[in-house]
Design a protein around this motif. Sequence first.
Motif, mmCIF file in Angstrom:
data_model
loop_
_atom_site.group_PDB
_atom_site.id
_atom_site.type_symbol
_atom_site.label_atom_id
_atom_site.label_comp_id
_atom_site.label_asym_id
_atom_site.label_seq_id
_atom_site.Cartn_x
_atom_site.Cartn_y
_atom_site.Cartn_z
ATOM 1 N N ILE A 1 -5.846 -16.682 -63.917
ATOM 2 C CA ILE A 1 -5.288 -17.308 -64.298
ATOM 3 C C ILE A 1 -5.050 -16.624 -66.256
ATOM 4 O O ILE A 1 -4.292 -15.380 -65.911
ATOM 5 C CB ILE A 1 -4.414 -18.634 -64.459
ATOM 6 C CG1 ILE A 1 -4.362 -19.073 -62.687
ATOM 7 C CG2 ILE A 1 -3.604 -19.332 -65.663
ATOM 8 C CD1 ILE A 1 -3.528 -20.404 -63.151
ATOM 9 N N MET B 1 0.522 -12.370 -60.138
ATOM 10 C CA MET B 1 0.406 -13.633 -59.917
ATOM 11 C C MET B 1 0.496 -13.481 -58.829
ATOM 12 O O MET B 1 -0.171 -14.325 -57.475
ATOM 13 C CB MET B 1 0.510 -14.368 -60.870
ATOM 14 C CG MET B 1 -0.300 -15.488 -61.787
ATOM 15 S SD MET B 1 -1.354 -15.533 -61.623
ATOM 16 C CE MET B 1 -0.817 -17.167 -61.094
ATOM 17 N N GLN C 1 5.568 -9.153 -70.097
ATOM 18 C CA GLN C 1 5.054 -10.063 -70.514
ATOM 19 C C GLN C 1 4.688 -10.536 -69.105
ATOM 20 O O GLN C 1 3.685 -10.873 -68.470
ATOM 21 C CB GLN C 1 4.275 -10.333 -71.759
ATOM 22 C CG GLN C 1 2.466 -10.646 -71.534
ATOM 23 C CD GLN C 1 2.044 -11.815 -72.781
ATOM 24 O OE1 GLN C 1 2.733 -11.411 -74.003
ATOM 25 N NE2 GLN C 1 0.950 -12.636 -73.068
ATOM 26 N N ILE C 2 6.101 -11.405 -69.491
ATOM 27 C CA ILE C 2 5.678 -12.610 -68.261
ATOM 28 C C ILE C 2 5.578 -11.967 -66.875
ATOM 29 O O ILE C 2 5.737 -12.394 -65.854
ATOM 30 C CB ILE C 2 7.491 -13.608 -68.528
ATOM 31 C CG1 ILE C 2 6.594 -14.278 -69.899
ATOM 32 C CG2 ILE C 2 7.219 -14.749 -67.717
ATOM 33 C CD1 ILE C 2 5.341 -15.170 -69.889
ATOM 34 N N LEU D 1 -4.874 -12.069 -66.255
ATOM 35 C CA LEU D 1 -4.068 -11.984 -66.004
ATOM 36 C C LEU D 1 -2.884 -12.200 -66.879
ATOM 37 O O LEU D 1 -2.631 -11.526 -67.376
ATOM 38 C CB LEU D 1 -3.386 -12.537 -64.642
ATOM 39 C CG LEU D 1 -4.611 -12.309 -63.027
ATOM 40 C CD1 LEU D 1 -3.177 -12.967 -62.230
ATOM 41 C CD2 LEU D 1 -4.409 -10.811 -62.853
ATOM 42 N N TRP D 2 -2.913 -13.272 -67.319
ATOM 43 C CA TRP D 2 -2.654 -13.435 -69.489
ATOM 44 C C TRP D 2 -2.745 -12.788 -69.987
ATOM 45 O O TRP D 2 -1.943 -11.719 -70.444
ATOM 46 C CB TRP D 2 -2.451 -15.123 -69.269
ATOM 47 C CG TRP D 2 -1.739 -14.665 -70.671
ATOM 48 C CD1 TRP D 2 -2.335 -15.519 -72.127
ATOM 49 C CD2 TRP D 2 0.102 -15.186 -70.919
ATOM 50 N NE1 TRP D 2 -0.897 -15.132 -72.622
ATOM 51 C CE2 TRP D 2 0.107 -15.283 -72.308
ATOM 52 C CE3 TRP D 2 1.307 -15.727 -69.553
ATOM 53 C CZ2 TRP D 2 1.021 -16.024 -72.153
ATOM 54 C CZ3 TRP D 2 1.816 -15.366 -70.046
ATOM 55 C CH2 TRP D 2 2.127 -15.693 -71.085
ATOM 56 N N PHE E 1 2.676 -10.194 -65.622
ATOM 57 C CA PHE E 1 2.240 -11.787 -64.981
ATOM 58 C C PHE E 1 2.511 -12.203 -63.595
ATOM 59 O O PHE E 1 1.899 -12.701 -62.872
ATOM 60 C CB PHE E 1 2.458 -12.923 -66.384
ATOM 61 C CG PHE E 1 0.873 -14.165 -66.298
ATOM 62 C CD1 PHE E 1 -0.064 -14.173 -65.715
ATOM 63 C CD2 PHE E 1 1.730 -14.631 -65.828
ATOM 64 C CE1 PHE E 1 -1.294 -14.937 -65.361
ATOM 65 C CE2 PHE E 1 1.520 -16.277 -65.457
ATOM 66 C CZ PHE E 1 -0.556 -16.067 -65.108
ATOM 67 N N SER F 1 -2.427 -9.106 -68.953
ATOM 68 C CA SER F 1 -0.581 -9.006 -68.886
ATOM 69 C C SER F 1 -0.282 -8.480 -70.786
ATOM 70 O O SER F 1 0.836 -7.622 -71.018
ATOM 71 C CB SER F 1 0.045 -9.885 -68.108
ATOM 72 O OG SER F 1 -0.116 -10.677 -69.037
ATOM 73 N N GLU F 2 -0.627 -9.469 -71.363
ATOM 74 C CA GLU F 2 -0.516 -9.686 -72.861
ATOM 75 C C GLU F 2 -1.063 -7.931 -73.544
ATOM 76 O O GLU F 2 -0.352 -7.261 -74.102
ATOM 77 C CB GLU F 2 -1.318 -10.315 -73.791
ATOM 78 C CG GLU F 2 -1.242 -10.639 -75.213
ATOM 79 C CD GLU F 2 -1.463 -11.728 -75.968
ATOM 80 O OE1 GLU F 2 -2.000 -11.212 -76.934
ATOM 81 O OE2 GLU F 2 -2.486 -11.914 -74.759
#
Length: 579
Positions: free
Chosen positions: A45, A299, A291-292, A48-49, A295, A52-53
């Motif tokens: 998690i 995911m 980004q979200i 991947l965060w 993500f 994506s950032e």
Amino acid sequence: MEIKNKLPKEIAKALGSWLRGLVRFTPLPMFVAILAPLVSGVFLILQLWFFSEIVSGIVIEHLTISDLYKQIFVFIFLYLLRYTAIYLGDMAGIFASENIKYHIRQLLFYRIWSQGPQWSKAKISGEIAASIIDQVEVLDGFFSKYVPVVINAVVTPIAFSIFIIFFDRIIGILLLVTIPLIPLFMALIGFGAEEASKKHLKSFARLSGFFADRVRGLDTLKMYGREESELTYLKEVCDSLRYSTLDVLKIAFISSAALEFFASLGVASVALYIGLNFLGFLNSNNILVLQIGLFFLLMAPEIYFPLRQMALHYHDRAAARAASDNIRNIFDGLPNLDPNRNIIDEISTDKSFSEELNNVSIKLSIRNLDLYYEGNSNSVLKNINLDILPGQHVCLLGPSGVGKTSLLEAIVGLRDYSGNIDLNNTDSKLWPKKCLRMQTCLIGQNPYIFEGTIAENIMVGNPYATNNDLLEAARKSLVLDFANNLKDGLDTMLGKNGRGLSRGQIQRISIARLFLRRPALILLDEPTAHLDAVTELLLIEEIISFSQNKTLFVVTHSKQVSEKFSIRWFLEKNLIRNI
């Protein structure tokens, strides 16, 4: 844990309980194997965060690599941590599985040892060997792969979905709706998978037993011209194994296809929602940023990955339950699981008991002895009573089939009986098993010869004997009389079960084993049956000389042998009388 004569549902429950109980043999490695995928999921998690950032920073904010070096460093560090956790989990699973298989084989060996030769004779040796080696090996995937994966598959997808709900309710609901469809369908397939695996393992055990028995009796089959009929039957057995293997593969392919369908459906739903959200086609106040959205998109397949892993190893569960059921059937129940039980101690010698009896002749007392044929109530012997004093030499004669061999086997605990057999005023059943074997020696009519040298086969009687002891035993047993005529002498290699030797030579090797031991009670069943008159006389004199100050009980049909004994009994119709 005996689970015979229960309903199928109860048997299935008991099999599952037994498999879970095996974890107690190696709790810490199993805990690490289960925990590692969960820890790697947390690292995933975060990984991947940060990824994506990084992408969002480059695409949306036009940042350079130097501006994002901290995020890149953290991403690489999390990547290393994640795969370290996966590696440790895999190693712990392998270690746990190997440890569990070792304990199962030890328990099954103890079951064979404790049941005795009468039990094993009633079984197919190939099936027993296949159970201990092949079917126990089938459990490897269950403990090293399936158990850690199934915990991860239950916890991780649900936890990830709940986590995503806090960011976007619709995506979280989509995942929660599609995720349960996979284990539900896998459970439905599992019923057929377990039955197919059971059929496959039975076919494999049947083939193993068939080969073992036919190879053992190959000479007999050839002499009676049974080659073609046996080849036809072999084809039928092989076809049965082939069809059962294909059944297992078909179910595996169906389960994989179902999994991929539902996983693809879930990922596609999430991707469609995110794409429509980016394009502004959804009337929603929750507009996703890159980004979200990225993500969530990354995911989605990872959420289904534990379920993919579970499906990949789901057949291991079915195979393990089928293997356990076959072991249960072959061994008349599953072995009891007690992690505090030391089997080595159970089969080791009671040293104080052994030392107390060292070099002491044994008094044999039998009262109201009843022996029955294996598997039915017909009696072999009934109401037998006899006494042999310490140091006495007794010869027992009688017609074939009257029960003389069964009597000797009962004395050393190789046959079940009712009544009392006391050795030195102690019930033989109360003697430690290893001590009973050390203080008694039974030489049967068909001694087994292992593949190896003549010397190695003699040393079975005492692996710690010196070379001088070996030569002396070979001399007394008249083994040297024929071994010296062989090119390699006592180092001559023998085939399985004494191939290359006559029955009389095999008998002499078995007597040589006796001369390497120091038993207090010697039981001999037709020790000179395959010898000529001269050799018979020389060998029985050596046996009597060796048995001075020892209790000797000999069964024979030979008049020449019986004349060497002052005490001669005759067994006929459950009656022992002096002659």
